[in-house]
Design a protein around this motif. Structure first.
Motif, PDB file in Angstrom:
ATOM      1  N   GLU A 123       0.818  -1.215   0.000  1.00 25.03           N
ATOM      2  CA  GLU A 123       0.000   0.000   0.000  1.00 25.03           C
ATOM      3  C   GLU A 123       0.853   1.267   0.000  1.00 25.03           C
ATOM      4  O   GLU A 123       0.353   2.352  -0.301  1.00 25.03           O
ATOM      5  N   LEU A 124       2.132   1.139   0.328  1.00 22.51           N
ATOM      6  CA  LEU A 124       3.019   2.304   0.299  1.00 22.51           C
ATOM      7  C   LEU A 124       3.143   2.887  -1.104  1.00 22.51           C
ATOM      8  O   LEU A 124       3.509   4.055  -1.263  1.00 22.51           O
ATOM      9  N   GLY A 126       0.731   3.471  -3.051  1.00 19.26           N
ATOM     10  CA  GLY A 126      -0.391   4.360  -3.309  1.00 19.26           C
ATOM     11  C   GLY A 126      -1.381   3.843  -4.333  1.00 19.26           C
ATOM     12  O   GLY A 126      -1.343   2.680  -4.746  1.00 19.26           O
ATOM     13  N   LYS A 129      -0.548   2.016  -7.552  1.00 22.27           N
ATOM     14  CA  LYS A 129       0.887   1.740  -7.369  1.00 22.27           C
ATOM     15  C   LYS A 129       1.758   2.754  -8.114  1.00 22.27           C
ATOM     16  O   LYS A 129       2.795   2.416  -8.684  1.00 22.27           O
ATOM     17  N   CYS A 131       2.919   5.846  -6.698  1.00 24.38           N
ATOM     18  CA  CYS A 131       3.625   6.812  -5.854  1.00 24.38           C
ATOM     19  C   CYS A 131       5.105   6.872  -6.222  1.00 24.38           C
ATOM     20  O   CYS A 131       5.806   5.853  -6.214  1.00 24.38           O
ATOM     21  N   THR A 277       2.095   6.798   2.417  1.00 22.11           N
ATOM     22  CA  THR A 277       2.793   6.221   1.272  1.00 22.11           C
ATOM     23  C   THR A 277       4.302   6.277   1.480  1.00 22.11           C
ATOM     24  O   THR A 277       4.793   6.800   2.486  1.00 22.11           O
TER      25      THR A 277
END
Length: 378
Positions: A123-124, A126, A129, A131, A277
């Motif tokens: 999920e980091l 964002g 995907k 980010c 994120t």
């Protein structure tokens, strides 16, 4: 690491150690992400930029529980020698990934591939995907996170006292970004939930206001007294893999009929908006060093209320304090700062507009991953 998986080497530059960080800050950021993800899939090497470097304090104190080795630049694989660090190299291969954002995204993806239960790590990246996916040459946001703020903080820390009296413009630009309205996928629904929460808070506040104060309310005016902001509820419910309360999900008929243009705007919770994120993990070591230095010099943070709030909020994210502890990063406990809207606008106005424009290439045609043909001047 499984035997059938090629061993990957992570090469990080090392110039010096200052307080609880390894410099350049790109290295501290990379080590912090590895600690946060609890990732031990990479063999980590520090590449000194100078000649005389001791490894006794670096490898033990600031690299957390990671095994880190020192290696000279002349010992690097040939393909890595021509790259700017950080870089990831697959052993016995000729392929190299270089650049902070590319390396961090790769670490996140490899961590999830090795353990699909770590959905919070994935999920980091964002929404969709993306980010920090766009390169710094075409993305103002990537450039701010990857290049501008780390360099600004490094210059601030090494500047003489008379040259570090003012807040770096790139830090002010981040403060300005945190004050901008948030745009996220399906934000119409969240904004309607916020309107409903505001109206519910206003009704609950009426008996306390008294008759005189109630008469002063103008038509359509709402006093905002929510127990906690909806943005925080949405952000942390996602972090904790929980559903938002049913009371928040239901919308009254008059809320559904409200025009989109009349809905309240969403406030930033984290760097990119509502959700935590990799951008937050990139900025935290940088802003931390800036705040520590400012505090030691007795500087007031009254001009950075949004950054101060963001810094406190990031510490509440599960895993952040643990990762900071592994890296011997002593996070500050900042007091809550408040500033009037007029003051915030004045602070934002002090940010040179060219900071937001100098990254744009007027000759660029195409998407976030340009080819050389697209970058050519026509």
């Amino acid at each position: 690491m499984k035997d059938n998986v090629a061993e990957e080497h992570l090469y990080l530059a090392f110039s010096h150690q200052y307080r609880d960080s390894i410099f350049p800050l790109h290295t501290s950021i990379s080590l912090f992400l590895l600690s946060y993800c609890d990732c031990k899939l990479f063999k980590v090497f520090l590449v000194p930029t100078g000649e005389d470097v001791g490894d006794q304090c670096v490898t033990k104190n600031l690299a957390g529980d990671l095994e880190v080795q020192l290696i000279s630049r002349c010992q690097l694989p040939v393909v890595v020698q021509s790259c700017s660090l950080p870089a990831v190299f697959v052993k016995d291969d000729k392929f190299c990934r270089a650049g902070l954002s590319v390396v961090l995204r790769h670490i996140i993806q490899k961590t999830f591939e090795a353990d699909p239960s770590k959905k919070d790590v994935l999920e980091l990246l964002g929404f969709k995907k993306t980010c920090l996916k766009a390169c710094a040459e075409v993305s103002q946001w990537t450039r701010l996170c990857e290049i501008s703020i780390p360099l600004a903080v490094e210059r601030f820390l090494t500047a003489s006292p008379e040259h570090c009296q003012t807040i770096p413009p790139d830090i002010l630009l981040f403060e300005r970004k945190l004050g901008e309205p948030v745009r996220v996928h399906n934000d119409d629904k969240i904004r309607r939930q916020k309107l409903q929460q505001q109206k519910a808070g206003a009704k609950a506040a009426v008996p306390v206001l008294g008759e005189e104060a109630t008469e002063e309310l103008k038509p359509g005016e709402v006093h905002e007294h929510p127990p906690s902001s909806l943005e925080l509820s949405v952000a942390f419910s996602k972090l904790l893999a929980q559903e938002a309360p049913d009371a928040i999900n239901r919308e009254a008929p008059h809320i559904r009929r409200t025009k989109t243009s009349d809905l309240p705007l969403l406030d930033h919770v984290f760097a990119e908006g509502l959700y935590f994120t990799v951008a937050d993990l990139v900025l935290l070591p940088c802003i931390h060093q800036f705040l520590v230095s400012s505090k030691k010099q007795g500087k007031s943070l009254v001009d950075l209320p949004l950054i101060s709030s963001w810094y406190r909020r990031v510490q509440e994210v599960p895993g952040v304090k643990k990762a900071a502890g592994k890296c011997n990063m002593e996070l500050l406990q900042l007091p809550e700062l408040m500033s009037a809207p007029e003051e915030r606008l004045q602070d934002s106005a002090s940010v040179p507009d060219e900071l937001e424009e100098d990254n744009e290439d007027s000759h660029f045609i195409g998407g976030p991953r340009p080819t050389m043909t697209k970058l050519m001047v026509i």
